[in-house]
Write an enzyme that holds these catalytic residues in place. Structure first.
Site, PDB file in Angstrom:
ATOM      1  N   LYS A 282       0.852  -1.187   0.000  1.00 13.22           N
ATOM      2  CA  LYS A 282       0.000   0.000   0.000  1.00 13.22           C
ATOM      3  C   LYS A 282       0.892   1.242   0.000  1.00 13.22           C
ATOM      4  O   LYS A 282       1.881   1.285   0.704  1.00 13.22           O
ATOM      5  CB  LYS A 282      -0.912  -0.038   1.232  1.00 13.22           C
ATOM      6  N   GLU A 368     -19.690  -6.555   9.106  1.00 15.05           N
ATOM      7  CA  GLU A 368     -20.696  -5.831   9.889  1.00 15.05           C
ATOM      8  C   GLU A 368     -21.781  -6.768  10.406  1.00 15.05           C
ATOM      9  O   GLU A 368     -22.246  -6.623  11.549  1.00 15.05           O
ATOM     10  CB  GLU A 368     -21.322  -4.717   9.039  1.00 15.05           C
ATOM     11  N   ARG A 396     -25.518  -3.251   6.069  1.00 18.73           N
ATOM     12  CA  ARG A 396     -25.140  -4.658   5.923  1.00 18.73           C
ATOM     13  C   ARG A 396     -25.703  -5.530   7.053  1.00 18.73           C
ATOM     14  O   ARG A 396     -25.944  -6.705   6.861  1.00 18.73           O
ATOM     15  CB  ARG A 396     -23.613  -4.797   5.963  1.00 18.73           C
TER      16      ARG A 396
HETATM   17  C1  LIG Z   1     -18.929  -3.030   3.920  1.00 20.96           C
HETATM   18  C2  LIG Z   1     -17.774  -2.081   4.059  1.00 20.96           C
HETATM   19  N1  LIG Z   1     -17.204  -1.921   5.275  1.00 20.96           N
HETATM   20  C3  LIG Z   1     -16.174  -1.063   5.423  1.00 20.96           C
HETATM   21  C4  LIG Z   1     -15.694  -0.361   4.351  1.00 20.96           C
HETATM   22  C5  LIG Z   1     -14.587   0.660   4.525  1.00 20.96           C
HETATM   23  N2  LIG Z   1     -13.383   0.260   3.794  1.00 20.96           N
HETATM   24  C6  LIG Z   1     -13.045   0.801   2.610  1.00 20.96           C
HETATM   25  S1  LIG Z   1     -11.647   0.172   1.998  1.00 20.96           S
HETATM   26  C7  LIG Z   1     -11.442  -0.824   3.325  1.00 20.96           C
HETATM   27  C8  LIG Z   1     -10.248  -1.721   3.411  1.00 20.96           C
HETATM   28  C9  LIG Z   1     -10.230  -2.688   2.304  1.00 20.96           C
HETATM   29  O1  LIG Z   1      -9.098  -3.477   2.455  1.00 20.96           O
HETATM   30  P1  LIG Z   1      -8.651  -4.422   1.274  1.00 20.96           P
HETATM   31  O2  LIG Z   1      -9.834  -5.085   0.673  1.00 20.96           O
HETATM   32  O3  LIG Z   1      -7.564  -5.300   1.754  1.00 20.96           O
HETATM   33  O4  LIG Z   1      -8.120  -3.401   0.178  1.00 20.96           O
HETATM   34  P2  LIG Z   1      -6.894  -2.376   0.282  1.00 20.96           P
HETATM   35  O5  LIG Z   1      -7.465  -1.070   0.738  1.00 20.96           O
HETATM   36  O6  LIG Z   1      -5.919  -2.923   1.266  1.00 20.96           O
HETATM   37  O7  LIG Z   1      -6.370  -2.309  -1.098  1.00 20.96           O
HETATM   38  C10 LIG Z   1     -12.469  -0.664   4.246  1.00 20.96           C
HETATM   39  C11 LIG Z   1     -12.579  -1.357   5.521  1.00 20.96           C
HETATM   40  C12 LIG Z   1     -16.319  -0.559   3.111  1.00 20.96           C
HETATM   41  N3  LIG Z   1     -15.940   0.090   2.015  1.00 20.96           N
HETATM   42  N4  LIG Z   1     -17.348  -1.435   2.996  1.00 20.96           N
END
Ligand SMILES: Cc1ncc(C[n+]2csc(CCOP(=O)(O)OP(=O)(O)O)c2C)c(N)n1
Length: 588
Positions: A282, A368, A396
């Site tokens: 990242k 969630e 959710r």
């Molecule tokens: C249902 C839901 N919960 C929380 C989020 C907030 N959120 C956005 S990106 C993220 C992290 C995603 O991590 P990953 O899938 O590993 O992707 P990365 O950002 O590391 O590329 C979160 C928790 C969301 N978008 N949707």
């Protein structure tokens, strides 16, 4: 720019020789960094997925081959490559391009996103539709390691392995959610990384054994049985294979050539789903971001050289901070209170509780639904769980909230940050539905503080109340009112008269109270008597999608700032005045 200015669609990219992909990726990285330093956005997440976007659009014939992104916050390179390069400086701003994916923005955005863990289900649906229609294109889903652990993604994996439909899943594994990724799946992915080291070690040992004159061959043979047993236990992707997926990886997710090769290998697999495991970093490309990728997941504007954030001074603490501090304070007094977040420790302010009370605070990951029922279980045993979940993400857990918490009248509290217009993140992130979706549910007490001081009182009142309760509050800074040292117990179900006046009543809830008070400051309201009729004017967000943009701008657009409220009230007075002047006939 050199190569990039001539790339207006993936077809242009595909005309380049493979060795030019890395220079293209480098230019994209420079462009994202330079643009994000001015306008802010999901900088770190998108920097980590540049080579993936380049390799995917190169190896696949998009949009004929379907590329489905998860969340979409990491897809800036995808946007740049698919005709939206010049729109990047407008991202997330009113009238500009979306910060996530939207089918109505581009034919390359095959599935709208914003919430996590949707890409595998959507892609599987597309793959099955392709098969039913007798078509032959590829369907590729991209998903992050944290989103892969989300329930829906797991449900999709379960079905994909069973259906054996041709589907390519690309895992963007950076060991991070927004916060460090949590959970057993993270441990599993770590073991896969470890297993590769084991394989390298194994190869080295084998070479050394074979090199020993005369006994080498026998030693090698004897060691093989033991080695195979170890290998079976740590084999990369063993679990994935068991679930019916082929596994390719892992591959360096910042090496375009290696990625293209892995994707081409995946294209050859015709008899079922395959997972390509790419390791990424990242924030790749900015030293500050790579060392502090937690804070760089998303950024505001920053100094391009130093990486230092350019911050406008907040006038007052945010609701999130006041919530986080108050919860930790209450946890210090009542050891039954437990704090829960679903992958948003900083965004919700639960980070303070996680730091001060690590034994009573849980980050459950992007889960969630599980969070709500996990809390319900805790409350059955006498704990007082407080779930801090953004308004939009609690959608959710709606059935869990009804079925597991409210029908059983369990003592679970919900604190909904980002209630109302959320800003640049747009329609998928606005918290505009919670009042509607919560008010019909039996047993639950709903609250919305008018300011940050009242939020403290409400949180205290919630945890003292026995039974389900929810509090929603907006994103951003509080109103700037003084905060009492001791939170007070409020009487549940009772409103407050904040200002006496003539015949006009403005009834406001939560964050709309202060703008209403400001609108009422004008003498006009008292000056106009409304003797003959009561007219009710409802002000709120209309029943349509609200685009992205600065919350102040969006609230003003819908007449929900002080000026807008004033204007609507004045208009309705004028209408009534007119009616009084020309009495209308009733009936024939
Ligand atoms: C249902 C839901 N919960 C929380 C989020 C907030 N959120 C956005 S990106 C993220 C992290 C995603 O991590 P990953 O899938 O590993 O992707 P990365 O950002 O590391 O590329 C979160 C928790 C969301 N978008 N949707």
């Amino acid at each position: 720019m050199g190569l990039l200015e001539n790339i207006n669609s993936p077809a242009d990219l595909r005309r380049l020789p493979v060795e030019q992909l890395q220079p293209v990726a480098d230019e994209i990285r420079q462009y994202i960094l330079e643009t994000m330093s001015r306008v802010g956005g999901h900088t770190g997440a998108s920097l980590g997925a540049i080579e993936l976007a380049v390799a995917l659009h190169y190896a696949f014939d998009t949009p004929h081959d379907r590329l489905v992104w998860d969340v979409g916050h990491q897809a800036y390179a995808h946007k740049i490559l698919t005709g939206r390069r010049e729109g990047l400086p407008t991202i997330k701003q009113y009238g500009g391009i979306s910060g996530f994916l939207r089918r109505d923005e581009s034919e390359y955005d095959t599935f709208g996103a914003g919430h996590a863990s949707t890409s595998l289900s959507a892609a599987l649906g597309m793959a099955i539709a392709r098969d039913k229609k007798g078509e032959d294109h590829h369907v590729v889903a991209l998903i992050g390691d944290a989103s892969l652990a989300g329930g829906m993604a797991m449900e999709a994996i379960n079905q994909a392995g069973h259906l054996k439909s041709r589907l390519i899943v690309v895992l963007n594994d950076n060991e991070m959610s927004i916060a460090p990724a949590v959970g057993a799946l993270t441990g599993y992915l770590n073991r896969i990384r470890g297993a590769h080291q084991y394989h390298r070690f194994k190869e080295e040992v084998e070479e050394k054994l074979l090199a020993i004159p005369s006994v080498g061959e026998r030693l090698h043979h004897a060691a093989k049985t033991v080695k195979d047993a170890i290998a079976a236990a740590v084999l990369p992707g063993a679990l994935v294979n068991e679930l019916g997926f082929k596994y390719i990886g892992y591959v360096d997710g910042h090496n375009t050539r290696a990625l293209v090769a892995a994707l081409r290998e995946a294209q050859q697999i015709k008899d079922g789903p395959v997972i390509v495991h790419a390791l990424t970093t990242k924030g790749k490309g900015h030293p500050r971001a790579e060392n502090d990728y937690y804070r760089w997941h998303a950024t505001g504007p920053f100094d391009l050289q130093s990486g230092e954030a350019i911050k406008s001074k907040a006038a007052s603490p945010t609701y999130t901070t006041v919530f986080g501090n108050t919860l930790a304070e209450l946890m210090g007094r009542d050891e039954k209170i437990v704090a829960l977040t679903a992958a948003m420790p900083d965004g919700t302010g639960i980070c303070t509780a996680l730091e001060q009370f690590p034994d009573r605070s849980f980050d459950v990951g992007i889960a969630e639904q599980h969070c709500v029922t996990f809390a319900a279980g805790m409350s059955c045993e006498g704990l007082k769980p407080v779930c801090a979940i953004y308004s939009t993400f609690l959608q959710r857990g709606f059935d869990q909230l009804i079925h597991d918490v409210c029908i059983q009248n369990l003592n679970v509290k919900f604190c909904l940050d980002r209630g109302g217009v959320a800003g640049g993140d747009g329609p998928t992130h606005h918290g505009l539905l919670d009042i509607a979706y919560l008010r019909g549910v039996p047993n639950i007490v709903l609250m919305a503080p008018k300011d940050e001081a009242e939020m403290r009182d409400m949180l205290f009142t919630m945890v003292e109340h026995v039974g389900p309760a929810a509090m929603r509050y907006p994103r951003g800074s509080g109103v700037g009112v003084p905060i009492d040292v001791e939170p007070k117990l409020l009487e549940i179900g009772k409103g407050e008269i904040l200002r006496d006046g003539g015949e006009i009543a403005i009834v406001a809830y939560g964050s709309m109270v202060h703008p209403s008070l400001q609108a009422a400051e004008n003498e006009l309201l008292e000056e106009n008597g409304l003797q003959d009729k009561v007219r009710v004017v409802r002000m709120g967000i209309p029943d349509r999608l609200v685009t992205h943009g600065d919350p102040k701008l969006l609230l003003a657009k819908y007449g929900l700032d002080a000026d807008g409220i004033y204007t609507r009230v004045k208009e309705s007075i004028d209408v009534l005045d007119d009616r009084r002047a020309k009495p209308q006939k009733i009936g024939r």
